[in-house]
Design an enzyme around this catalytic site. Sequence first.
Site, PDB file in Angstrom:
ATOM      1  N   GLY A  11      39.398  31.183  25.633  1.00 31.59           N
ATOM      2  CA  GLY A  11      38.073  31.432  26.201  1.00 31.59           C
ATOM      3  C   GLY A  11      37.273  32.506  25.516  1.00 31.59           C
ATOM      4  N   GLY A  29      44.258  29.636  17.266  1.00 33.18           N
ATOM      5  CA  GLY A  29      42.857  29.627  17.663  1.00 33.18           C
ATOM      6  C   GLY A  29      42.598  29.864  19.130  1.00 33.18           C
ATOM      7  N   PRO A  66      42.375  35.107  22.151  1.00 30.99           N
ATOM      8  CG  PRO A  66      41.098  36.658  23.331  1.00 30.99           C
ATOM      9  CD  PRO A  66      41.644  36.370  21.968  1.00 30.99           C
ATOM     10  N   GLY A  79      35.336  24.552   7.372  1.00 27.13           N
ATOM     11  CA  GLY A  79      35.397  23.115   7.171  1.00 27.13           C
ATOM     12  C   GLY A  79      35.079  22.344   8.434  1.00 27.13           C
ATOM     13  CB  ALA A  80      33.947  19.112   9.169  1.00 31.39           C
ATOM     14  CE  LYS A  88      31.019  22.861  10.620  1.00 25.27           C
ATOM     15  NZ  LYS A  88      32.398  22.996  11.126  1.00 25.27           N
ATOM     16  N   GLY A 142      39.584  25.939  17.536  1.00 26.39           N
ATOM     17  CA  GLY A 142      39.165  27.330  17.425  1.00 26.39           C
ATOM     18  C   GLY A 142      38.733  27.780  16.050  1.00 26.39           C
ATOM     19  CE  LYS A 143      37.471  23.348  11.693  1.00 28.51           C
ATOM     20  NZ  LYS A 143      37.827  22.464  12.815  1.00 28.51           N
TER      21      LYS A 143
END
Length: 238
Positions: free
Chosen positions: A202, A170, A200, A110-111, A37, A14-15
Amino acid sequence: MSVLVITGTGTEIGKTITTATVAAVALAAGRSVAVLKTAQTGVVPGERGDADEVARLAGAVTSCELARFPDPLAPATAARRAGAAPVRPDQVAEAAAKLAVEHDLVLIEGAGGLLVRFDDEGGTLADAARLLSAPVLVVTTAGLGTLNTTELTARELRHRGLDMAGVVIGSWPETADLASRCNLADLPVVTEAPLLGALPEGAGAYAPDRFRAEAPGWLAPGLGGTWDAEAFAAASAP
Protein backbone atom coordinates in the site's frame (compact mmCIF):
# COMPACT_ATOMS: atom_id res chain seq x y z
CA MET A 1 25.60 4.16 -11.82
CA SER A 2 23.98 6.76 -14.06
CA VAL A 3 21.34 4.52 -15.68
CA LEU A 4 19.31 1.85 -13.90
CA VAL A 5 16.81 -0.37 -15.69
CA ILE A 6 13.86 -1.50 -13.58
CA THR A 7 11.94 -4.58 -14.64
CA GLY A 8 9.63 -7.05 -12.97
CA THR A 9 8.71 -10.70 -12.95
CA GLY A 10 5.22 -9.79 -14.13
CA THR A 11 2.65 -7.02 -14.10
CA GLU A 12 1.12 -5.16 -11.16
CA ILE A 13 3.89 -6.15 -8.75
CA GLY A 14 5.22 -2.73 -7.77
CA LYS A 15 7.62 -1.61 -10.52
CA THR A 16 6.28 1.94 -10.58
CA ILE A 17 6.29 2.31 -6.80
CA THR A 18 9.80 0.87 -6.68
CA THR A 19 10.89 3.34 -9.34
CA ALA A 20 9.37 6.15 -7.28
CA THR A 21 11.16 4.92 -4.17
CA VAL A 22 14.56 4.82 -5.88
CA ALA A 23 13.88 8.26 -7.31
CA ALA A 24 12.81 9.71 -3.95
CA VAL A 25 15.94 8.41 -2.22
CA ALA A 26 18.19 9.78 -4.95
CA LEU A 27 16.50 13.18 -4.86
CA ALA A 28 16.88 13.32 -1.08
CA ALA A 29 20.60 12.74 -1.56
CA GLY A 30 20.77 15.78 -3.83
CA ARG A 31 20.92 13.91 -7.15
CA SER A 32 19.03 14.97 -10.25
CA VAL A 33 16.76 12.22 -11.55
CA ALA A 34 15.04 11.43 -14.84
CA VAL A 35 12.41 8.71 -15.21
CA LEU A 36 11.91 7.13 -18.62
CA LYS A 37 8.83 4.98 -19.21
CA THR A 38 9.51 2.82 -22.23
CA ALA A 39 5.91 2.21 -23.30
CA GLN A 40 2.72 3.03 -21.41
CA THR A 41 -0.12 0.67 -22.24
CA GLY A 42 -3.72 0.62 -21.07
CA VAL A 43 -3.85 4.40 -20.67
CA VAL A 44 -5.58 6.85 -22.98
CA PRO A 45 -4.44 10.40 -23.77
CA GLY A 46 -5.01 12.71 -20.82
CA GLU A 47 -4.81 9.95 -18.21
CA ARG A 48 -1.97 9.83 -15.72
CA GLY A 49 0.68 7.26 -16.57
CA ASP A 50 3.38 5.51 -14.56
CA ALA A 51 5.93 8.30 -15.06
CA ASP A 52 3.38 10.80 -13.73
CA GLU A 53 2.83 8.63 -10.67
CA VAL A 54 6.56 8.48 -10.01
CA ALA A 55 6.74 12.27 -10.17
CA ARG A 56 3.76 12.64 -7.84
CA LEU A 57 5.28 10.41 -5.19
CA ALA A 58 8.99 11.15 -5.54
CA GLY A 59 9.07 14.85 -6.34
CA ALA A 60 10.99 16.91 -8.88
CA VAL A 61 11.99 14.31 -11.45
CA THR A 62 12.17 14.79 -15.19
CA SER A 63 9.60 12.38 -16.56
CA CYS A 64 9.53 11.05 -20.10
CA GLU A 65 7.20 8.60 -21.82
CA LEU A 66 8.28 7.26 -25.21
CA ALA A 67 4.91 5.93 -26.35
CA ARG A 68 1.35 5.42 -25.15
CA PHE A 69 -1.08 2.80 -26.38
CA PRO A 70 -4.70 2.47 -25.17
CA ASP A 71 -5.00 -1.32 -24.92
CA PRO A 72 -3.65 -2.99 -21.74
CA LEU A 73 -1.45 -5.42 -23.66
CA ALA A 74 2.20 -6.11 -24.36
CA PRO A 75 3.69 -3.04 -26.11
CA ALA A 76 4.18 -4.78 -29.46
CA THR A 77 0.59 -6.01 -29.52
CA ALA A 78 -0.82 -2.72 -28.24
CA ALA A 79 1.10 -0.75 -30.88
CA ARG A 80 -0.08 -3.09 -33.63
CA ARG A 81 -3.71 -2.79 -32.55
CA ALA A 82 -3.42 1.00 -32.37
CA GLY A 83 -1.87 1.18 -35.83
CA ALA A 84 1.05 3.01 -34.27
CA ALA A 85 4.80 2.70 -34.54
CA PRO A 86 6.25 0.51 -31.79
CA VAL A 87 8.96 1.48 -29.37
CA ARG A 88 12.29 -0.11 -30.24
CA PRO A 89 15.24 -0.88 -27.94
CA ASP A 90 17.55 1.54 -29.74
CA GLN A 91 15.02 4.34 -29.17
CA VAL A 92 14.98 3.54 -25.44
CA ALA A 93 18.77 3.53 -25.31
CA GLU A 94 19.05 6.79 -27.25
CA ALA A 95 16.50 8.57 -25.05
CA ALA A 96 18.19 7.34 -21.86
CA ALA A 97 21.63 8.38 -23.07
CA LYS A 98 20.37 11.91 -23.78
CA LEU A 99 18.76 12.16 -20.34
CA ALA A 100 21.96 10.90 -18.70
CA VAL A 101 23.86 13.89 -20.07
CA GLU A 102 21.89 16.28 -17.86
CA HIS A 103 20.90 14.04 -14.92
CA ASP A 104 22.81 12.17 -12.25
CA LEU A 105 20.48 9.18 -12.46
CA VAL A 106 18.17 7.88 -15.19
CA LEU A 107 15.60 5.27 -14.20
CA ILE A 108 14.13 3.24 -17.05
CA GLU A 109 10.87 1.51 -16.17
CA GLY A 110 9.84 -1.33 -18.43
CA ALA A 111 6.39 -2.67 -19.21
CA GLY A 112 5.66 -6.03 -17.61
CA GLY A 113 8.59 -8.43 -17.47
CA LEU A 114 12.08 -8.50 -18.94
CA LEU A 115 11.17 -10.26 -22.19
CA VAL A 116 7.88 -8.54 -22.98
CA ARG A 117 8.13 -7.61 -26.64
CA PHE A 118 8.38 -3.99 -27.69
CA ASP A 119 8.10 -4.67 -31.42
CA ASP A 120 7.34 -7.45 -33.88
CA GLU A 121 11.05 -8.15 -34.34
CA GLY A 122 11.27 -9.32 -30.73
CA GLY A 123 13.02 -6.32 -29.19
CA THR A 124 12.82 -6.21 -25.39
CA LEU A 125 13.88 -4.24 -22.36
CA ALA A 126 16.83 -6.62 -22.05
CA ASP A 127 18.04 -5.43 -25.45
CA ALA A 128 17.84 -1.80 -24.32
CA ALA A 129 19.81 -2.65 -21.17
CA ARG A 130 22.47 -4.33 -23.29
CA LEU A 131 22.79 -1.30 -25.57
CA LEU A 132 23.27 0.90 -22.52
CA SER A 133 25.44 -1.56 -20.56
CA ALA A 134 23.12 -0.70 -17.68
CA PRO A 135 22.41 -2.78 -14.55
CA VAL A 136 18.93 -4.23 -14.13
CA LEU A 137 16.93 -4.13 -10.91
CA VAL A 138 14.29 -6.86 -10.66
CA VAL A 139 11.04 -6.21 -8.79
CA THR A 140 9.22 -9.30 -7.63
CA THR A 141 6.41 -10.52 -5.41
CA ALA A 142 6.80 -11.74 -1.85
CA GLY A 143 4.85 -14.97 -1.71
CA LEU A 144 4.46 -18.43 -3.16
CA GLY A 145 5.67 -18.73 -6.77
CA THR A 146 8.15 -15.88 -6.65
CA LEU A 147 11.24 -18.10 -6.48
CA ASN A 148 10.59 -19.63 -9.90
CA THR A 149 9.77 -16.44 -11.78
CA THR A 150 12.58 -14.45 -10.15
CA GLU A 151 15.18 -17.15 -10.78
CA LEU A 152 14.12 -17.41 -14.42
CA THR A 153 14.57 -13.65 -14.82
CA ALA A 154 17.98 -13.80 -13.14
CA ARG A 155 19.08 -16.65 -15.36
CA GLU A 156 18.03 -14.77 -18.48
CA LEU A 157 19.98 -11.72 -17.39
CA ARG A 158 23.10 -13.81 -16.82
CA HIS A 159 22.59 -15.62 -20.14
CA ARG A 160 22.57 -12.26 -21.90
CA GLY A 161 25.63 -11.04 -20.01
CA LEU A 162 23.67 -8.34 -18.19
CA ASP A 163 24.38 -7.08 -14.69
CA MET A 164 21.60 -7.82 -12.20
CA ALA A 165 21.75 -5.09 -9.58
CA GLY A 166 19.55 -7.03 -7.17
CA VAL A 167 15.98 -7.80 -6.18
CA VAL A 168 13.32 -5.64 -4.54
CA ILE A 169 10.07 -7.02 -3.17
CA GLY A 170 7.48 -4.68 -4.60
CA SER A 171 4.86 -5.19 -1.90
CA TRP A 172 5.62 -6.69 1.51
CA PRO A 173 2.38 -7.70 3.25
CA GLU A 174 1.53 -6.33 6.66
CA THR A 175 1.00 -9.90 7.84
CA ALA A 176 3.45 -12.05 5.89
CA ASP A 177 2.68 -15.73 5.38
CA LEU A 178 5.17 -18.56 5.77
CA ALA A 179 6.19 -18.58 2.10
CA SER A 180 6.91 -14.85 2.09
CA ARG A 181 9.04 -15.07 5.22
CA CYS A 182 11.02 -18.03 3.88
CA ASN A 183 11.53 -16.28 0.55
CA LEU A 184 13.57 -13.54 2.21
CA ALA A 185 16.35 -16.08 2.68
CA ASP A 186 15.76 -17.99 -0.55
CA LEU A 187 15.54 -15.15 -3.09
CA PRO A 188 19.23 -14.14 -2.85
CA VAL A 189 20.22 -17.80 -3.15
CA VAL A 190 18.22 -18.63 -6.28
CA THR A 191 19.05 -15.36 -8.03
CA GLU A 192 22.68 -15.09 -6.90
CA ALA A 193 21.94 -11.40 -6.35
CA PRO A 194 21.35 -9.27 -3.26
CA LEU A 195 17.95 -8.48 -1.80
CA LEU A 196 17.91 -4.68 -1.99
CA GLY A 197 14.58 -3.76 -0.48
CA ALA A 198 11.01 -4.51 0.49
CA LEU A 199 8.28 -1.93 0.02
CA PRO A 200 5.34 -1.97 2.44
CA GLU A 201 2.03 -3.04 1.02
CA GLY A 202 0.00 0.00 0.00
CA ALA A 203 2.96 2.39 -0.13
CA GLY A 204 1.66 3.84 -3.39
CA ALA A 205 -1.35 5.21 -1.52
CA TYR A 206 0.79 7.17 0.94
CA ALA A 207 0.72 10.95 0.81
CA PRO A 208 3.82 12.21 -1.04
CA ASP A 209 5.40 13.74 2.08
CA ARG A 210 5.09 10.48 3.99
CA PHE A 211 6.30 8.46 1.00
CA ARG A 212 9.44 10.56 0.62
CA ALA A 213 10.18 10.54 4.34
CA GLU A 214 9.88 6.75 4.66
CA ALA A 215 11.36 5.69 1.31
CA PRO A 216 14.99 5.37 2.51
CA GLY A 217 13.90 2.76 5.03
CA TRP A 218 12.63 0.50 2.24
CA LEU A 219 15.84 0.26 0.23
CA ALA A 220 19.27 -1.14 1.05
CA PRO A 221 22.43 1.01 1.02
CA GLY A 222 23.18 -0.31 -2.48
CA LEU A 223 20.26 1.83 -3.65
CA GLY A 224 20.98 4.71 -1.30
CA GLY A 225 18.70 3.66 1.56
CA THR A 226 19.07 2.36 5.09
CA TRP A 227 17.13 -0.93 4.91
CA ASP A 228 19.03 -3.89 6.37
CA ALA A 229 18.23 -7.14 4.56
CA GLU A 230 19.71 -9.38 7.24
CA ALA A 231 17.91 -7.64 10.09
CA PHE A 232 14.63 -7.65 8.15
CA ALA A 233 14.94 -11.36 7.39
CA ALA A 234 15.84 -12.15 11.01
CA ALA A 235 12.85 -10.20 12.30
CA SER A 236 10.58 -12.03 9.85
CA ALA A 237 12.10 -15.49 10.31
CA PRO A 238 9.56 -18.35 10.47
